[in-house]
Design a protein around this motif. Structure first.
Motif, PDB file in Angstrom:
ATOM      1  N   UNK A 189     -11.305   6.229  -2.888  1.00  0.00           N
ATOM      2  CA  UNK A 189     -10.592   6.641  -4.006  1.00  0.00           C
ATOM      3  C   UNK A 189      -9.009   5.933  -3.607  1.00  0.00           C
ATOM      4  N   UNK A 190      -8.604   5.099  -4.383  1.00  0.00           N
ATOM      5  CA  UNK A 190      -7.295   4.256  -4.099  1.00  0.00           C
ATOM      6  C   UNK A 190      -6.337   4.484  -5.148  1.00  0.00           C
ATOM      7  N   UNK A 191      -5.198   4.930  -4.650  1.00  0.00           N
ATOM      8  CA  UNK A 191      -4.076   5.080  -5.605  1.00  0.00           C
ATOM      9  C   UNK A 191      -3.143   3.700  -5.758  1.00  0.00           C
ATOM     10  N   UNK A 192      -2.839   3.016  -6.517  1.00  0.00           N
ATOM     11  CA  UNK A 192      -2.194   1.853  -6.605  1.00  0.00           C
ATOM     12  C   UNK A 192      -0.872   2.061  -6.912  1.00  0.00           C
ATOM     13  N   UNK A 193      -0.471   2.978  -7.758  1.00  0.00           N
ATOM     14  CA  UNK A 193       0.977   3.346  -7.931  1.00  0.00           C
ATOM     15  C   UNK A 193       0.965   4.914  -8.359  1.00  0.00           C
ATOM     16  N   UNK A 210       1.035  -1.080  -0.057  1.00  0.00           N
ATOM     17  CA  UNK A 210      -0.168   0.157  -0.048  1.00  0.00           C
ATOM     18  C   UNK A 210       0.814   1.164   0.068  1.00  0.00           C
ATOM     19  N   UNK A 211       0.491   2.339  -0.669  1.00  0.00           N
ATOM     20  CA  UNK A 211       1.248   3.545  -0.794  1.00  0.00           C
ATOM     21  C   UNK A 211       0.725   4.122   0.419  1.00  0.00           C
ATOM     22  N   UNK A 212       1.621   4.831   1.065  1.00  0.00           N
ATOM     23  CA  UNK A 212       1.201   5.479   2.617  1.00  0.00           C
ATOM     24  C   UNK A 212       0.010   6.427   2.198  1.00  0.00           C
ATOM     25  N   UNK A 213      -0.370   7.250   1.241  1.00  0.00           N
ATOM     26  CA  UNK A 213      -1.500   7.998   1.131  1.00  0.00           C
ATOM     27  C   UNK A 213      -2.669   6.991   1.071  1.00  0.00           C
ATOM     28  N   UNK A 231      -0.325   8.723 -12.011  1.00  0.00           N
ATOM     29  CA  UNK A 231      -0.588   8.000 -11.151  1.00  0.00           C
ATOM     30  C   UNK A 231      -1.964   7.027 -11.613  1.00  0.00           C
ATOM     31  N   UNK A 232      -1.902   5.827 -11.154  1.00  0.00           N
ATOM     32  CA  UNK A 232      -2.768   4.767 -11.413  1.00  0.00           C
ATOM     33  C   UNK A 232      -3.934   4.793 -10.329  1.00  0.00           C
ATOM     34  N   UNK A 233      -4.996   5.198 -10.711  1.00  0.00           N
ATOM     35  CA  UNK A 233      -5.947   5.334  -9.504  1.00  0.00           C
ATOM     36  C   UNK A 233      -7.364   4.749 -10.021  1.00  0.00           C
ATOM     37  N   UNK A 234      -8.179   4.219  -9.159  1.00  0.00           N
ATOM     38  CA  UNK A 234      -9.619   3.984  -9.173  1.00  0.00           C
ATOM     39  C   UNK A 234     -10.381   4.046  -8.010  1.00  0.00           C
ATOM     40  N   UNK A 235     -11.842   3.886  -8.158  1.00  0.00           N
ATOM     41  CA  UNK A 235     -12.572   4.081  -7.219  1.00  0.00           C
ATOM     42  C   UNK A 235     -12.841   2.477  -6.531  1.00  0.00           C
ATOM     43  N   UNK A 290     -15.447  -1.477 -12.258  1.00  0.00           N
ATOM     44  CA  UNK A 290     -14.894  -0.183 -12.408  1.00  0.00           C
ATOM     45  C   UNK A 290     -13.889  -0.163 -14.013  1.00  0.00           C
ATOM     46  N   UNK A 291     -13.546   1.074 -14.479  1.00  0.00           N
ATOM     47  CA  UNK A 291     -12.712   1.030 -15.681  1.00  0.00           C
ATOM     48  C   UNK A 291     -11.317   0.960 -15.172  1.00  0.00           C
ATOM     49  N   UNK A 292     -10.904   0.052 -14.798  1.00  0.00           N
ATOM     50  CA  UNK A 292      -9.790  -0.399 -14.336  1.00  0.00           C
ATOM     51  C   UNK A 292      -8.369  -0.533 -15.360  1.00  0.00           C
ATOM     52  N   UNK A 293      -7.361   0.417 -14.916  1.00  0.00           N
ATOM     53  CA  UNK A 293      -6.392   0.074 -16.084  1.00  0.00           C
ATOM     54  C   UNK A 293      -5.992  -1.168 -16.311  1.00  0.00           C
TER      55      UNK A 293
END
Length: 255
Positions: free
Chosen positions: A193-197, A22-25, A242-246, A150-153
């Protein structure tokens, strides 16, 4: 499709902690969401069901100042957790969602983070969670829902993963019904809201570890083709993207 169950002792444990770090944020974002939906009661004991390598387990102990029991069926995942995610308030124990090593009405909060799709007998698991939680306690479940994909990368580079997710994950209505039958009230559904990278380059590096269970259902050719396309785009990245998704977070209250 008849998908096989993922054996974390055989494949996933090796790169899981680094690949799913997990990223700290993101950790802070999820903990705020857990706190917001945990209810108003005092929380002294938390059960992290399917705790894996302990991505959230120590953080839950710090956030709530509570004893946390990480329940994980995979011995190899628990081994990693003991080494990389130890904490004085955390205990990692063998068990699974339909057979929790907890006394009746002994937990004030339960978390299932991207675990529900791995549970083979969901009605039994819901009944077991109802047994272990005190009346009024909350169950927080972060999960994909097949009618809310969701519209995941991920889907762009590995297209069949969307089809797999649609089969593996239940719908919202199916999930609510299972828990209602076990004695839970559906309290809330929210998106986190999740940032995976922090960049496509970082994201590609994570995918090289093959730490997503959905990859176990792809052929080697599908995985290699998707990874090659992803790495080509990452090599062309000049400004970090950034790679993000809900992500869906469900909250249930034990009646």
């Amino acid at each position: 499709m008849g998908l096989k169950r993922v054996d974390y002792d055989r494949t996933q444990h090796a790169g899981y902690a680094k690949g799913r770090r997990l990223l700290p944020a993101s950790r802070r974002t999820w903990l705020r969401a857990f706190r917001a939906h945990a209810g108003d009661r005092r929380i002294g004991t938390i059960v992290d069901v399917g705790s894996g390598t302990g991505r959230f387990t120590p953080a839950l102990a710090d956030e709530f100042g509570a004893d946390v029991i990480g329940v994980e069926p995979s011995a190899r995942m628990r081994e990693v957790a003991h080494v990389e995610s130890s904490h004085p308030l955390v205990t990692y124990v063998p068990g699974h969602a339909a057979n929790l090593p907890l006394d009746d009405a002994s937990a004030d909060l339960a978390l299932m983070f991207l675990v529900w799709h791995h549970v083979p007998d969901r009605p039994a698991a819901a009944r077991e969670l109802a047994r272990a939680l005190r009346p009024g306690a909350r169950l927080l479940m972060a999960t994909t829902l097949s009618d809310r994909l969701k519209d995941l990368l991920l889907y762009r580079y590995f297209p069949r993963t969307r089809e797999i997710d649609a089969e593996v994950f239940p719908t919202l209505a199916e999930t609510v019904e299972v828990f209602a039958d076990a004695g839970f009230a559906h309290a809330e559904l929210t998106e986190v809201h999740h940032r995976s990278a922090d960049s496509l380059t970082e994201y590609a590096g994570r995918q090289r570890m093959r730490a997503l269970s959905v990859y176990e259902h792809l052929t080697d050719e599908e995985y290699r083709a998707g990874l090659a396309a992803l790495e080509d785009d990452a090599a062309d990245e000049t400004v970090p993207r950034p790679v993000e998704s809900e992500c869906d977070l469900l909250a249930f209250t034990r009646c």
